[in-house]
Design a protein around this motif. Structure first.
Motif, PDB file in Angstrom:
ATOM      1  N   PRO A  40       0.819  -1.212   0.000  1.00  0.00           N
ATOM      2  CA  PRO A  40       0.000   0.000   0.000  1.00  0.00           C
ATOM      3  C   PRO A  40       0.853   1.261   0.000  1.00  0.00           C
ATOM      4  O   PRO A  40       1.983   1.261   0.478  1.00  0.00           O
ATOM      5  N   PRO A  41       0.306   2.359  -0.546  1.00  0.00           N
ATOM      6  CA  PRO A  41       1.055   3.612  -0.563  1.00  0.00           C
ATOM      7  C   PRO A  41       1.283   4.159   0.844  1.00  0.00           C
ATOM      8  O   PRO A  41       0.569   3.811   1.786  1.00  0.00           O
ATOM      9  N   VAL A  42       2.258   5.026   0.959  1.00  0.00           N
ATOM     10  CA  VAL A  42       2.647   5.601   2.241  1.00  0.00           C
ATOM     11  C   VAL A  42       1.457   6.235   2.951  1.00  0.00           C
ATOM     12  O   VAL A  42       1.320   6.142   4.170  1.00  0.00           O
ATOM     13  N   GLY A  43       0.565   6.838   2.207  1.00  0.00           N
ATOM     14  CA  GLY A  43      -0.593   7.491   2.793  1.00  0.00           C
ATOM     15  C   GLY A  43      -1.553   6.550   3.505  1.00  0.00           C
ATOM     16  O   GLY A  43      -2.372   6.993   4.301  1.00  0.00           O
ATOM     17  N   GLN A  44      -1.461   5.262   3.233  1.00  0.00           N
ATOM     18  CA  GLN A  44      -2.320   4.271   3.876  1.00  0.00           C
ATOM     19  C   GLN A  44      -1.605   3.507   4.989  1.00  0.00           C
ATOM     20  O   GLN A  44      -2.214   2.684   5.665  1.00  0.00           O
ATOM     21  N   ALA A  45      -0.345   3.796   5.201  1.00  0.00           N
ATOM     22  CA  ALA A  45       0.462   3.028   6.150  1.00  0.00           C
ATOM     23  C   ALA A  45      -0.095   3.066   7.566  1.00  0.00           C
ATOM     24  O   ALA A  45      -0.138   2.039   8.248  1.00  0.00           O
ATOM     25  N   GLU A  46      -0.541   4.216   8.020  1.00  0.00           N
ATOM     26  CA  GLU A  46      -1.066   4.316   9.381  1.00  0.00           C
ATOM     27  C   GLU A  46      -2.319   3.446   9.556  1.00  0.00           C
ATOM     28  O   GLU A  46      -2.463   2.756  10.561  1.00  0.00           O
ATOM     29  N   ASP A  47      -3.203   3.468   8.566  1.00  0.00           N
ATOM     30  CA  ASP A  47      -4.412   2.640   8.634  1.00  0.00           C
ATOM     31  C   ASP A  47      -4.068   1.150   8.622  1.00  0.00           C
ATOM     32  O   ASP A  47      -4.683   0.350   9.333  1.00  0.00           O
ATOM     33  N   VAL A  48      -3.081   0.773   7.828  1.00  0.00           N
ATOM     34  CA  VAL A  48      -2.674  -0.633   7.747  1.00  0.00           C
ATOM     35  C   VAL A  48      -2.044  -1.076   9.072  1.00  0.00           C
ATOM     36  O   VAL A  48      -2.330  -2.178   9.561  1.00  0.00           O
ATOM     37  N   ALA A  52      -3.444  -4.103  11.558  1.00  0.00           N
ATOM     38  CA  ALA A  52      -2.641  -5.200  12.106  1.00  0.00           C
ATOM     39  C   ALA A  52      -2.748  -5.247  13.626  1.00  0.00           C
ATOM     40  O   ALA A  52      -2.802  -6.326  14.225  1.00  0.00           O
ATOM     41  N   THR A  53      -2.812  -4.089  14.239  1.00  0.00           N
ATOM     42  CA  THR A  53      -2.902  -4.005  15.697  1.00  0.00           C
ATOM     43  C   THR A  53      -4.236  -4.519  16.229  1.00  0.00           C
ATOM     44  O   THR A  53      -4.284  -5.206  17.244  1.00  0.00           O
ATOM     45  N   VAL A  54      -5.323  -4.194  15.534  1.00  0.00           N
ATOM     46  CA  VAL A  54      -6.655  -4.577  16.026  1.00  0.00           C
ATOM     47  C   VAL A  54      -7.097  -5.970  15.581  1.00  0.00           C
ATOM     48  O   VAL A  54      -8.147  -6.445  16.018  1.00  0.00           O
ATOM     49  N   CYS A  55      -6.332  -6.625  14.755  1.00  0.00           N
ATOM     50  CA  CYS A  55      -6.691  -7.978  14.313  1.00  0.00           C
ATOM     51  C   CYS A  55      -6.656  -8.935  15.502  1.00  0.00           C
ATOM     52  O   CYS A  55      -5.591  -9.173  16.084  1.00  0.00           O
ATOM     53  N   PRO A  56      -7.794  -9.510  15.885  1.00  0.00           N
ATOM     54  CA  PRO A  56      -7.822 -10.383  17.057  1.00  0.00           C
ATOM     55  C   PRO A  56      -7.052 -11.693  16.865  1.00  0.00           C
ATOM     56  O   PRO A  56      -6.624 -12.307  17.836  1.00  0.00           O
ATOM     57  N   ALA A  57      -6.850 -12.094  15.621  1.00  0.00           N
ATOM     58  CA  ALA A  57      -6.147 -13.343  15.341  1.00  0.00           C
ATOM     59  C   ALA A  57      -4.674 -13.139  15.011  1.00  0.00           C
ATOM     60  O   ALA A  57      -3.947 -14.106  14.790  1.00  0.00           O
ATOM     61  N   LEU A  58      -4.245 -11.881  14.949  1.00  0.00           N
ATOM     62  CA  LEU A  58      -2.867 -11.552  14.568  1.00  0.00           C
ATOM     63  C   LEU A  58      -2.511 -12.182  13.217  1.00  0.00           C
ATOM     64  O   LEU A  58      -1.426 -12.735  13.038  1.00  0.00           O
ATOM     65  N   ALA A  59      -3.435 -12.068  12.275  1.00  0.00           N
ATOM     66  CA  ALA A  59      -3.275 -12.689  10.964  1.00  0.00           C
ATOM     67  C   ALA A  59      -2.571 -11.781   9.952  1.00  0.00           C
ATOM     68  O   ALA A  59      -2.313 -12.198   8.824  1.00  0.00           O
ATOM     69  N   THR A  61       0.725  -9.507   8.902  1.00  0.00           N
ATOM     70  CA  THR A  61       2.142  -9.287   9.152  1.00  0.00           C
ATOM     71  C   THR A  61       2.615  -8.135   8.279  1.00  0.00           C
ATOM     72  O   THR A  61       2.276  -8.073   7.092  1.00  0.00           O
ATOM     73  N   LEU A  62       3.384  -7.220   8.873  1.00  0.00           N
ATOM     74  CA  LEU A  62       3.907  -6.078   8.145  1.00  0.00           C
ATOM     75  C   LEU A  62       5.430  -6.099   8.119  1.00  0.00           C
ATOM     76  O   LEU A  62       6.064  -6.412   9.122  1.00  0.00           O
ATOM     77  N   GLU A  63       5.990  -5.763   6.979  1.00  0.00           N
ATOM     78  CA  GLU A  63       7.430  -5.552   6.832  1.00  0.00           C
ATOM     79  C   GLU A  63       7.618  -4.109   6.424  1.00  0.00           C
ATOM     80  O   GLU A  63       7.130  -3.688   5.381  1.00  0.00           O
ATOM     81  N   GLU A  64       8.264  -3.352   7.285  1.00  0.00           N
ATOM     82  CA  GLU A  64       8.440  -1.907   7.021  1.00  0.00           C
ATOM     83  C   GLU A  64       9.580  -1.658   6.068  1.00  0.00           C
ATOM     84  O   GLU A  64      10.493  -2.344   5.942  1.00  0.00           O
TER      85      GLU A  64
END
Length: 64
Positions: A40-48, A52-59, A61-64
């Motif tokens: 995703p573009p940089v402008g969507q990074a905070e939402d992404v 990931a944080t609110v996913c109850p299953a921790l499904a 994964t992000l690579e910065e």
């Protein structure tokens, strides 16, 4: 940022879609997450990151 998902972990809560609908969706038949954009573009990074944080299953994964 690179986003990956583990559909086997997903519990279909939909929190990722609420947080970042441009990047995540859910399958009609069972609600399991579908990744729409692996880079995703940089402008969507905070939402992404929030998704990931609110996913109850921790499904998500992000690579910065």
């Amino acid at each position: 940022m690179k986003v990956t998902i583990d559909q086997d972990k997903c519990v279909a809560s939909g929190q990722c879609v609420v947080a970042a609908a441009e990047v995540f969706d859910q399958r009609e038949e069972d609600g399991i997450v579908v990744l729409l954009n692996t880079n995703p573009p940089v402008g969507q990074a905070e939402d992404v990151r929030h998704a990931a944080t609110v996913c109850p299953a921790l499904a998500i994964t992000l690579e910065e």
